[in-house]
Motif scaffolding. Structure first.
Motif, PDB file in Angstrom:
ATOM      1  N   LYS A 198      47.719  39.373  38.959  1.00 47.80           N
ATOM      2  CA  LYS A 198      47.630  39.171  37.506  1.00 47.80           C
ATOM      3  C   LYS A 198      46.210  39.489  37.094  1.00 47.80           C
ATOM      4  N   GLU A 199      46.073  40.402  36.156  1.00 53.92           N
ATOM      5  CA  GLU A 199      44.730  40.715  35.672  1.00 53.92           C
ATOM      6  C   GLU A 199      44.354  39.766  34.551  1.00 53.92           C
ATOM      7  N   GLY A 200      43.209  39.135  34.700  1.00 56.32           N
ATOM      8  CA  GLY A 200      42.714  38.263  33.644  1.00 56.32           C
ATOM      9  C   GLY A 200      42.404  39.095  32.408  1.00 56.32           C
ATOM     10  N   ALA A 201      42.288  38.425  31.280  1.00 57.76           N
ATOM     11  CA  ALA A 201      42.040  39.168  30.048  1.00 57.76           C
ATOM     12  C   ALA A 201      40.711  38.752  29.413  1.00 57.76           C
ATOM     13  N   SER A 244      47.521  30.843  31.743  1.00 55.63           N
ATOM     14  CA  SER A 244      47.302  32.263  31.505  1.00 55.63           C
ATOM     15  C   SER A 244      48.330  33.113  32.252  1.00 55.63           C
ATOM     16  N   ILE A 245      48.646  32.741  33.502  1.00 52.76           N
ATOM     17  CA  ILE A 245      49.685  33.484  34.238  1.00 52.76           C
ATOM     18  C   ILE A 245      51.016  33.371  33.503  1.00 52.76           C
ATOM     19  N   TYR A 292      44.937  35.952  40.779  1.00 52.27           N
ATOM     20  CA  TYR A 292      44.490  36.076  39.390  1.00 52.27           C
ATOM     21  C   TYR A 292      43.077  36.645  39.414  1.00 52.27           C
ATOM     22  N   ARG A 326      39.884  38.940  37.666  1.00 51.92           N
ATOM     23  CA  ARG A 326      39.376  39.348  36.358  1.00 51.92           C
ATOM     24  C   ARG A 326      39.411  40.869  36.209  1.00 51.92           C
ATOM     25  N   ALA A 327      39.735  41.296  34.988  1.00 48.37           N
ATOM     26  CA  ALA A 327      39.934  42.717  34.733  1.00 48.37           C
ATOM     27  C   ALA A 327      38.625  43.494  34.782  1.00 48.37           C
TER      28      ALA A 327
END
Lengths: 589, 152
Positions: free
Chosen positions: A268-271, A285-286, A227, A229-230
């Motif tokens: 998974k890119e955080g938002a 979040s995932i 996970y 961060r974007a």
């Protein structure tokens, strides 16, 4: 003479212009037909001197240059070829005296063993430095219990901040009976002022993948998530490349090393939500939900992602794992202190001379970290405090600089080790303003689930704003302490439980500054604009009238080409006159 | 919605997958630059996910934009290191160069959107801003004008 030239192309390097340096070298090699191999690498750690290049000869002589500009490249390379390297801007070298030679000796590199050395996009580079050997050893020679025992014996504690023993965490996940288990790497580095994980993700992505796989094998998981961060596009790019290269070579996928062990990793890119650094919020979040924490127990080891047993560790923790497996728990535990073995990566930033990424053994004093490794203060202004642990941590004052870096000693000061952000502050930093800054952050990032975190942080922020505007009362200090106590007690997750720390530590060590703001209406550091007095310096003012025109409350009067005057009763201390004056004719005091 | 066909393709890619809502919205935002009410309603109809849940997710994460944004996005880092290195003066310089008032974040000509972000992770170069994917470090307010002039 054949040369190897490496250019640091991590985010910091690129921001400082390393891409231009790289293409200048590329052109030069073609133009002059130089016998040189040009390589990319990531963070070398000396971020303060970016862009950095390292030139190595075939006999092993090397010089690392800092602050390199594209037009200097030709001189630097020509001189090196002639055996008379340029002696300006030398950062590290074995033939010249580099400014960082001594500081680097104090560091011990386990997590950063490959950062700045390998090309992070080349799996071959990683393999040459014993890459995936730990995984092979694990799968071919160790049982699940033996791996967990090795990690437990090493004494490794979670590097995300809380310091929970990693071996124990793995044991809990191993003991949970389930057909399906997950491994998650928490790469949602959210503390402002921290960039350790970014540098490892960008600089050595395979080490994290290998660490996750060893964990998966040990606990019996077959699927993993990173996970991330974007805000870290390069980290995501390097991870994606690393995963596909590892799949191609058969290190990831089905039947790894013919053992029947399968493992896949998804990114998974955080938002953009700080609270997703908390493990239960991260899992929500995932799953595609709002990232809000839930009550524990059940802990993720029993019921985590989609209700399955899950083990979550942070980037730095996973990067330690292959080293421990290859070199043994005993050797790892010989670094650091008995209760906090190993090393810790810190991101040095703020008013420090050598800002950048360092890795030191646990047990080093803060003084040694800041003055020894970090080179001391950036300017003449004296040291005031160091902020550890971001919004969950606290400010440690000068008189406690002999505190050693380990989980328990740092906790005693009221700060926390946190993930490793270390922001150094000098006398020009207002501690009330810093507390306000962090409260503003946590108040924004509170997910809103727990009342005390949602409303309490807002009330605390309002009080701090009031104090910095000179409208504070002495009772406010007690109110801050009382609210802090209740927010700590009344919050579910780490965000709320630690949110008051920046206020509590500044109140503990810098109370006189709060009192100066409240009683004397003064900001000793000269930061809080509302407590400033703005005056016109008569001899500098040429009467251009710009300040009078820009003043939002018409507090400035005066005729054209004559000195102006500020009406102190009308002035709201917004500071616009100071900013717009081109003649240094406004005095701030 | 300008990219209906592409949006349909994206939705089809994610149909039936677990945990798909966030990456789905991220991809749609990349196409559309922001999530309008119509877009969210459309996603709800196509996927069967309740619109309240979509709106809940879109408003929870700072990355999702519910308003149209400018051609170039300027992210002003407000991390700790940038804060103590006077990031406020950088923000002021940007707002004054672009003639933005306090409550505005996008220029009238739609060229720039300015937003504050928590940390860009380039703390050693503080203060830092990012315009689209380009990072600029070691800034002073005087440097801003020339940097912004490069974008049009």
């Amino acid at each position: 003479m054949a040369l190897t030239i490496k250019v640091g192309l991590a985010s910091c390097g690129l921001a400082a212009g390393a891409a231009d340096v790289y293409s200048a070298i590329e052109d030069l090699i073609k133009k002059n037909n130089i016998n040189a191999e040009l390589k990319k690498t990531a963070c070398i750690g000396m971020c303060f001197a970016e862009p950095l290049i390292e030139i190595t000869s075939d006999s092993g002589d090397f010089v690392t240059y800092g602050n390199v500009e594209p037009n200097k490249v030709e001189d630097i390379i020509n001189a090196f070829q002639k055996g008379k390297p340029v002696s300006d801007n030398v950062i590290l070298s074995n033939v010249l005296e580099g400014s960082e030679n001594k500081n680097l000796k104090k560091q011990e590199r386990i997590v950063l063993r490959n950062c700045g050395i390998i090309d992070p996009e080349s799996i071959e580079d990683y393999l040459q430095r014993d890459g995936y050997k730990a995984l092979e050893k694990t799968i071919k020679t160790l049982s699940q219990e033996e791996i967990i025992k090795e990690i437990t014996d090493s004494g490794l504690r979670g590097r995300g901040g809380a310091g929970f023993p990693t071996g124990l965490k793995w044991k809990f996940a191993f003991n949970s009976k389930s057909e399906k288990k997950f491994v998650i790497c928490n790469a949602d580095e959210g503390d402002p002022g921290a960039f350790m994980d970014r540098s490892v993700l960008e600089g050595d992505p395979h080490s994290i993948i290998e660490g996750m796989m060893i964990c998966a094998y040990a606990i019996g998981a077959d699927e993993g998530y990173i996970y991330c961060r974007a805000e870290y596009p390069m980290a995501i790019k390097h991870l994606k490349k690393a995963i596909s290269d590892a799949e191609e070579k058969g290190y990831l996928g089905k039947n790894i090393f013919n053992s029947g062990f399968d493992f896949n990793i998804h990114i998974k890119e955080g938002a953009g939500a700080f609270v997703c650094g908390e493990e239960t919020a991260l899992m929500a979040s995932i799953e595609g939900e709002r990232g809000m924490p839930r009550i524990r127990p059940p802990f993720p080891a029993q019921s985590g992602l989609w209700g399955k047993p899950t083990n979550i560790n942070n980037v730095e923790t996973f990067a330690n794992i292959p080293w421990i497996i290859l070199h043994g728990a005993k050797k790892y535990a010989s670094h650091g202190t008995p209760k906090s073995p190993g090393t810790k990566v810190f991101a040095l930033a703020g008013k420090i001379k050598n800002s950048g990424l360092i890795e030191v053994p646990m047990g080093m004093s803060l003084k040694e970290v800041i003055y020894g490794v970090g080179g001391g203060m950036k300017t003449e202004k004296p040291f005031k405090g160091v902020q550890l642990g971001g919004p969950s941590g606290g400010c440690i004052p000068a008189e406690l600089l002999d505190t050693i870096v380990d989980y328990d000693s740092i906790n005693k000061t009221g700060a926390i080790m946190g993930s490793g952000g270390m922001v150094v502050m000098d006398s020009g930093t207002c501690m009330v303003d810093v507390a306000k800054f962090f409260l503003n952050f946590t108040q924004n990032e509170s997910c809103g689930k727990c009342t005390f975190c949602r409303v309490g942080t807002k009330r605390m922020l309002e009080i701090l704003v009031r104090i910095t505007e000179g409208k504070g009362k002495m009772e406010d200090l007690e109110a801050l302490e009382e609210l802090s106590e209740n927010i700590i007690k009344g919050s579910l997750c780490g965000l709320g439980q630690t949110a008051p720390n920046p206020v509590l530590t500044t109140l503990k060590y810098f109370k006189e500054e709060y009192i100066a703001h409240i009683r004397d209406k003064k900001c000793p550091a000269g930061v809080c604009t509302y407590l400033m007095k703005y005056e016109v310096i008569e001899e500098n003012c040429i009467g251009c009238t710009i300040c009078a025109r820009k003043c939002p409350v018409n507090a400035i009067s005066g005729e054209v080409k004559k000195s102006h005057i500020i009406d102190q009763d009308k002035c709201i201390k917004c500071g616009i006159c100071f900013d717009v004056c081109k003649f240094n004719a406004i005095k701030k005091s | 919605m300008k990219n209906k066909e592409k949006i349909d393709l994206t939705i089809n890619n994610y149909l039936g997958k677990k945990g798909a809502l966030i990456p789905l919205l991220q991809e749609i935002q990349t196409l559309e630059k922001y999530l309008s009410k119509d877009t969210m309603r459309y996603v709800s109809e196509k996927t069967g996910i309740a619109i309240a849940r979509i709106y809940g997710v879109a408003t929870f994460y700072t990355m999702f934009r519910l308003k149209p944004q400018g051609k170039h996005v300027i992210r002003v880092c407000k991390g700790t290191a940038c804060h103590v290195s006077d990031a406020n003066s950088i923000l002021k310089a940007i707002n004054s160069k672009l003639n933005l008032e306090d409550d505005q974040d996008t220029t009238k000509d739609g060229l720039f959107t300015v937003m504050e972000v928590a940390c860009l992770g380039c703390c050693s170069l503080a203060p830092v801003i990012m315009i689209n994917d380009n990072t600029y470090g070691k800034l002073t307010p005087e440097l801003i004008s020339n940097i912004l002039d490069k974008y049009n």
